[in-house]
Every structure is written in structure tokens, then in C-alpha cells.
Design an enzyme around this catalytic site. Structure first.
Site, PDB file in Angstrom:
ATOM      1  N   GLU A   1       0.888  -1.163   0.000  1.00  0.00           N
ATOM      2  CA  GLU A   1       0.000   0.000   0.000  1.00  0.00           C
ATOM      3  C   GLU A   1       0.925   1.211   0.000  1.00  0.00           C
ATOM      4  OE1 GLU A   1      -1.593   3.153   0.699  1.00  0.00           O
ATOM      5  OE2 GLU A   1      -1.898   2.510   2.765  1.00  0.00           O
TER       6      GLU A   1
ATOM      7  N   CYS B   1      -2.024   8.868   2.899  1.00  0.00           N
ATOM      8  CA  CYS B   1      -1.897   8.516   1.483  1.00  0.00           C
ATOM      9  C   CYS B   1      -3.195   8.775   0.742  1.00  0.00           C
ATOM     10  CB  CYS B   1      -1.462   7.067   1.332  1.00  0.00           C
ATOM     11  SG  CYS B   1      -2.554   5.903   2.171  1.00  0.00           S
TER      12      CYS B   1
END
Length: 494
Positions: free
Chosen positions: A266, A300
């Protein structure tokens, strides 16, 4: 601990002192080799909170040996019992919500309201995967020619190496630990060196909840590469999962190739936030505040590039600026604080560089734009308008409280601009036209889309990106797949 190193309030001192500070290997707390330690800093003050064990490669390999030794028995552990361990851990986290929230705020800097939300979110991964542990299934079928049978079974992949970031110190751990426990995998986990305390506290909770020795091993260290590369390259490791920057993710993928590890990543994001002319502007501003300012912009999933239709750009920019201006900045331990410090001086420097670059290229500073003075790593909520396409912050993650606004008039043109990035984690779209909403969601090159919604993260939904934003998915029904292998047995003579 000297007076300079003490937290400023007795409860803060109590919470920090109660947190474990050693390595957790094979179910035991132990010092690093040669008793090495390093300091953990409060980013709001620059003061040292405490010292924790500073592991080296030998400590990392000892943790992997413990995980490897525990793997066989743990894989045989009844799924219901694995789920009950997760459920008990969920309940313990919930019962200790306030202390865990304060501990997170002290080491990471986010305001208490944000920490409380993260602890709740983190615990939900354990509740979700407690229920998924008993739903691991397989398949049985008659061969097409009728001669034989197909038996398909799902088995734990084996010892998993986990590396988690500093921005969500507990949730990024539970999002990986939950499915690994449910699947029957043992683990070696290294938290970010800036925020080790929350994860060490979680290890203690899981042990109390009944997790067998050696199933979860925690390694704290100032150097992820020095400690974890030998672990990743060791043949006893069978899985690698990482949350962090794309640059580091690329290196880890290269390292994992040696043992052909099952890998999930990720990685970075560069989220576009599209506001069309028919959008509910007030709702879009609400969503923008969530998408931009959640976790001080250090996420993010944070909205990085705001593309606002020219017809509503003035209204949107004005209302967003008013909301950003009203935010209260300070040390996050007070309930009235809404914006805490960035994680460290390097992050402050990066945000400063990106804003300076945008201004030099023609962007206008409507709000903020200058880092705070005095102690701590503070950067104020900032709004930029007229951001040119060649500004660095249109290509790089900001990871700070900066909203960069550009106007558009054409749907296809803005889609092309939104997709013009190596990243593909999440996009946000605001429109009241259902057909446009579906059409644009399908066209955006991201793994997730927030359609009239500023937060997409949910333990019950698959989280992950495309392109350089990662591999695999975490959470949801598919989250456990990352920790399972599929075995096919051909049954003859039937």
C-alpha cells in the site's frame, strides 16, 4: 529520564511509562543486542518522550525464527479460537481507548480527536477479521470429464513480514495483523521508528487476549533497511506486506524477489478531488475538509489536487478557506485542538519546498503558506489557488495541510489531468448528476473513489490502489486473501 524528557502533564507521563519499550520476540519482552536504544520524540515539542529498544539484524532474524517455530501449531489452531482472540483484543482496545489515544497523540502529534477516531477504526479491523476467520472456504467439484474430483483448499501462507508507517500507528498494524491472525499466519512486524509505542502497546494487548507466544513479534529500530532486509531475504519468510512510500516499496519488492514472496504493497497517493459545476458546494467543502485535513493531511488518501469547475471555483475556494482559517492549531493533547504538528522537521521542510515551488511558478497563497515558528513541527492550514500543472505538488505527495486548487471547464480534460500521475490510490468526485458520477468513477485510474464522500476507508471494504500506488488489497472480504495460499488436490479413482 531527565526533566527535559518528561511529558508536561502527569497523565501523559503515566501513559508513556506504562507502554512497553522493549522488543517482543517469542512472547517475551527483551532488550536489543548490546542494549541499544533510541529516543522517541514528541513532534509537538521536540522533546524526548522515552527511549525504546533499537534492534539490529540479529534481533530481526531472532524474531523470524520465533515466528517460524510457531507457524505449524498456529496454522492448526481452530479458526473459531483465532477469531475469539481477535474479538477479545477488540474489546481490550475499546476498554483502553483513552490511554491508547493519548499515547498515539504524544508520539505522532495528531489531535486527540483524530487519535480517538483511529483507535476506533483500528479496533474494527480486529472485529471484522474475527468474523472472517471462520469463513475461509474452499471448493469441491466433479472434473468436467467425470473422471475424478477437484478439491480446493485454502491454507495460511506462512510467516509474514510486516512494515508499518508512522501516520496511522495502530490502524496500519491492525489492518495487517487482523487478517494474518484470522488466516493462521505468524508475523514479524516493524513499526515506524517515529511511532513505536502504540504498536508495542498493541502487542501487549494481543498477548493478554491469548495470542500464543511467537505468533506476533515486534521489532523496533531506527533503521528499517538494516534490520528488515535480512529478514525479507531469509527463506523462512513467506509473505511481505508494507505500507509507506512508493520509493521504499520498490526497493522492498526487489528484495522480496529473491525468495519470491507473496507481496502486498500500500504505497503513495496523489489523490485528485473533482468538484463539478452541479455539485452541492457546501457538501463538497465538507468532504474536502475530511479528505484534506484528516490526520493533518499526512495520509496517502489525502486530497492532493483540487480541480474545481470555474462556475463554482470562487464559492468553493472562499468557503474552504474560511473553514481552514477557523481550525485551531497546537499540541494535540487538548480537546479543542484540530491541527497538530507534522511528524518531524524533514516533513516540514518538504511541505515548505512544495509550497515555495508552487508560488514561484505562479500559484497564489490565499491562506497560510509559512511554517510555524518556535518549538514543534507545525505547518499552518494553507490554501493555494491558480496552481499550475508543472508545480511539484501536482506530482508529489504533499503530506501536509495544503489545499492546491486549479479550475477546469471540460470533463474529459480534467479526467486526463487527474489521471496524469504515476499514482492511483484514490479519487474524490462531487456531482449531483448520477450518470456523471458513475461515468467519472469508471474513468478515474484509481483503486478507490469517494463519490460525494470525503472518506473512503472502512474495515469492511477493500483498500488499495493501482499503478504505482500498490499491489493487493487490505480490509473487506478480500483482505484475508493476502495471507492465504490456494492448494488444488486432484482426486482420482472416483
Amino acid at each position: 529520564m531527565s526533566a527535559h524528557e518528561q511529558p508536561s502533564h502527569p497523565r501523559e507521563t503515566t501513559v508513556v511509562e506504562a507502554a512497553p519499550k522493549q522488543l517482543f520476540i517469542g512472547g517475551k519482552w527483551c532488550s536489543a543486542g548490546q542494549d541499544r536504544t533510541y529516543d522517541v520524540e514528541d513532534p509537538a515539542t521536540g522533546r524526548t518522550l522515552c527511549t525504546v529498544a533499537d534492534a539490529d539484524a540479529d534481533d530481526g532474524l531472532a524474531a523470524l525464527a520465533a515466528a517460524d517455530q510457531a507457524q505449524h501449531d498456529w496454522a492448526q489452531h481452530p479458526p473459531r479460537q483465532r477469531g475469539e482472540i481477535l474479538r477479545r483484543a477488540f474489546e481490550l482496545i475499546t476498554a483502553r481507548h483513552e490511554d491508547l489515544s493519548l499515547l498515539m497523540t504524544l508520539e505522532m502529534g495528531k489531535p486527540l480527536a483524530e487519535s480517538r477516531a483511529e483507535i476506533t477504526y483500528a479496533a474494527e479491523f480486529f472485529r471484522w477479521f474475527a468474523e472472517e476467520a471462520v469463513r475461509i472456504d474452499g471448493d469441491y467439484a466433479v472434473a468436467p470429464n467425470g473422471k475424478g474430483r477437484f478439491l480446493v483448499m485454502r491454507q495460511p501462507v506462512g510467516p509474514a513480514v510486516m512494515i508499518t508507517p508512522w501516520n496511522f500507528p495502530m490502524a496500519m498494524g491492525t489492518r495487517k495483523i487482523g487478517p494474518a491472525i484470522a488466516a493462521g499466519c505468524t508475523m514479524v512486524l516493524k513499526p515506524a521508528h517515529q511511532t513505536p509505542l502504540t504498536m508495542l502497546a498493541l502487542a501487549a494487548i494481543l498477548s493478554e487476549a491469548g495470542l500464543p507466544d511467537g505468533v506476533l513479534n515486534i521489532i523496533t529500530s531506527q533503521s528499517a533497511g538494516r534490520v528488515m532486509e535480512p529478514v525479507i531475504r531469509d527463506p523462512r519468510a513467506r509473505k511481505l506486506t508494507f505500507t509507506g512510500s512508493t520509493a521504499v516499496g520498490r526497493r522492498l519488492i526487489e528484495q522480496s524477489a529473491e525468495q519470491v514472496l507473496k507481496t502486498s504493497m500500500e504505497l503513495g497517493g496523489n489523490a485528485p478531488f473533482l468538484v463539478f459545476a452541479d455539485a452541492d458546494v457546501d457538501a463538497a467543502v465538507d468532504g474536502a475538509m475530511l479528505a484534506k485535513m484528516r490526520n493533518i493531511g499526512e495520509a496517502c488518501t489525502a486530497a492532493n489536487r483540487f480541480y474545481v469547475h470555474a462556475d463554482v471555483a470562487e464559492e468553493f475556494s472562499r468557503k474552504l478557506t474560511d473553514r481552514m482559517r477557523s481550525l485551531r492549531i497546537g499540541r494535540g493533547v487538548s480537546d479543542d485542538i484540530e491541527v497538530g504538528p507534522l511528524i518531524d522537521a524533514d516533513q516540514c521542510d518538504k511541505v515548505t519546498e512544495l509550497v515555495t515551488d508552487a508560488v514561484e511558478r505562479g500559484a497564489e497563497v490565499v491562506l497560510g503558506g509559512r511554517r510555524g515558528e518556535g518549538q514543534g513541527h507545525f505547518y499552518p492550514p494553507t490554501v493555494l489557488t491558480g496552481v499550475p500543472a508543472d508545480a511539484r505538488l501536482t506530482r508529489e505527495e504533499i503530506f501536509g495541510p495544503v489545499a492546491a486548487i486549479t479550475t477546469f471547464t471540460d470533463e474529459q480534460a480534467v479526467l486526463d489531468e487527474a489521471n496524469n500521475t504515476e499514482y492511483g490510490l484514490v479519487s474524490y468526485v462531487y456531482t449531483q448528476d448520477l450518470h456523471r458520477g458513475i461515468r467519472v468513477s469508471e474513468a478515474l485510474e484509481t483503486g478507490m473513489v469517494g463519490l460525494n464522500q470525503g472518506v473512503v476507508s472502512n474495515p469492511a471494504a477493500p483498500f488499495g490502489g493501482v499503478k504505482h500506488s500498490g499491489l493487493g488489497r487490505e480490509g473487506g472480504k478480500v483482505g484475508i486473501e493476502e495471507f492465504l495460499e490456494t492448494k488444488y488436490v486432484a482426486v482420482g479413482g472416483v
